[in-house]
Design an enzyme around this catalytic site. Sequence first.
Site, PDB file in Angstrom:
ATOM      1  NE  ARG A 104      -4.202   5.924  -7.026  1.00  9.27           N
ATOM      2  CZ  ARG A 104      -3.033   5.307  -6.827  1.00  9.27           C
ATOM      3  NH1 ARG A 104      -1.960   5.988  -6.517  1.00  9.27           N
ATOM      4  NH2 ARG A 104      -2.954   3.998  -6.923  1.00  9.27           N
TER       5      ARG A 104
ATOM      6  CG  ASP B  44      -1.721   2.087  -1.199  1.00  8.04           C
ATOM      7  OD1 ASP B  44      -1.308   2.518  -2.279  1.00  8.04           O
ATOM      8  OD2 ASP B  44      -2.903   2.232  -0.812  1.00  8.04           O
TER       9      ASP B  44
ATOM     10  NE  ARG C 219      -1.594  -2.630  -4.993  1.00  6.24           N
ATOM     11  CZ  ARG C 219      -2.294  -1.651  -5.548  1.00  6.24           C
ATOM     12  NH1 ARG C 219      -2.064  -0.395  -5.217  1.00  6.24           N
ATOM     13  NH2 ARG C 219      -3.239  -1.929  -6.437  1.00  6.24           N
TER      14      ARG C 219
ATOM     15  CG  HIS D 294      -4.678   5.381  -2.582  1.00  3.94           C
ATOM     16  ND1 HIS D 294      -4.059   4.157  -2.535  1.00  3.94           N
ATOM     17  CD2 HIS D 294      -5.460   5.344  -3.689  1.00  3.94           C
ATOM     18  CE1 HIS D 294      -4.464   3.412  -3.553  1.00  3.94           C
ATOM     19  NE2 HIS D 294      -5.303   4.114  -4.271  1.00  3.94           N
TER      20      HIS D 294
END
Length: 325
Positions: free
Chosen positions: A97, A157, A160, A184
């Site tokens: 990222r 997240d 998840r 993140h």
Amino acid sequence: MTMNENLFSDRGRKIVVVGAGAVGSTFCYALAQSGLSEEIAVIDMNKDLATGQVLDLVHGKPFFPAVSIHVGGPSDYADADVVVITAGAAQRPGETRLELLKKNAAIVGSIVADVVEQGSHAVLLVVSNPVDVLTHLALKLSGWPRGRVIGSGAVLDSARLRHILSSRCGIDVHNVHAYVLGEHGDSEFAAWSMTHVAGMPIDYYCPSCKRCSDWIGERDQIEQQVRDSAYHIIDYKGCTHFAVGMALVRIVGAILRGQNSVLTVSMLLDGEYGLADVCLSVPCVVSRRGVDRIVESPLDEREIAALEASAAVLKQAIAQLGIVA
Ligand SMILES: NC(=O)c1ccc[n+]([C@@H]2O[C@H](COP(=O)([O-])OP(=O)(O)OC[C@H]3O[C@@H](n4cnc5c(N)ncnc54)[C@H](O)[C@@H]3O)[C@@H](O)[C@H]2O)c1
């Protein structure tokens, strides 16, 4: 009713979605079905894409609650309630990222400049990656109060983590409360001290459950599985968009309804947890003006160290980008 409580009632709830790619269009689809907004303006530098997405969406209107969906432009920022930035390059297989940083910083910077120029009173919700660094950039460029410029952060997240715990424990996901904090990205971590299953702190729940013998070891695996989720999905199909689209509806809903929902959005810290000048995910109370306040939960030593490690990673990226704090 106070003036603040009446914030959205004198006009439609208007959301501007910038970026009509996989994430932006999925969010529009989920938002239209949610009935949360009366107007959705879709902006993309690729005008054909924006036009095609809008046409496709409006043909679903007989099946949605009433909502106006149209191709937008910068003037739509002026009376928007929430501007959601999903514009940018998607993460490619193997790409971290942080490698996306410079590409997407220029994109987000130009969008924020347009939003500010229009005198917008919206809450700005950044989704493009790396989301924590770009949230920081957007906040600094806007000059707005910190609670009004937030990132989707680790809301996805955390979802998840809740899903994985739910299936391991055999407990409805709605009875699993769990939070992923920090960046993140690769340095994110599960705040086990805040995790509750069936109303019990996980340290009490696990010994009583007996579904796994080595539940401490299992936790490490689960945490890694959450971290790797995006990489796996991107390997399979090139991008992630369904769950993030629904996470965005959850965040936008908390703003429009003034719900005071505790969500792990990305937010500028200003002394909380001993950290400052960095945006990352911590438990935040999300309401009409964005983040109303941060909940400083008592994290344990490992979690504090992990939060500090995330902050260090992000500060390095902020320095690379030359954002002035
Ligand atoms: N924060 C999260 O949880 C999360 C989850 C998934 C994806 N993402 C990020 O969201 C972003 C979008 O992902 P995607 O899969 O939709 O990508 P995509 O390539 O499908 O869509 C991005 C869109 O942005 C548009 N765009 C680029 N520059 C623009 C500009 N200046 N103005 C307007 N539009 C512009 C492109 O034309 C494209 O249609 C990526 O940065 C991705 O990494 C974040």
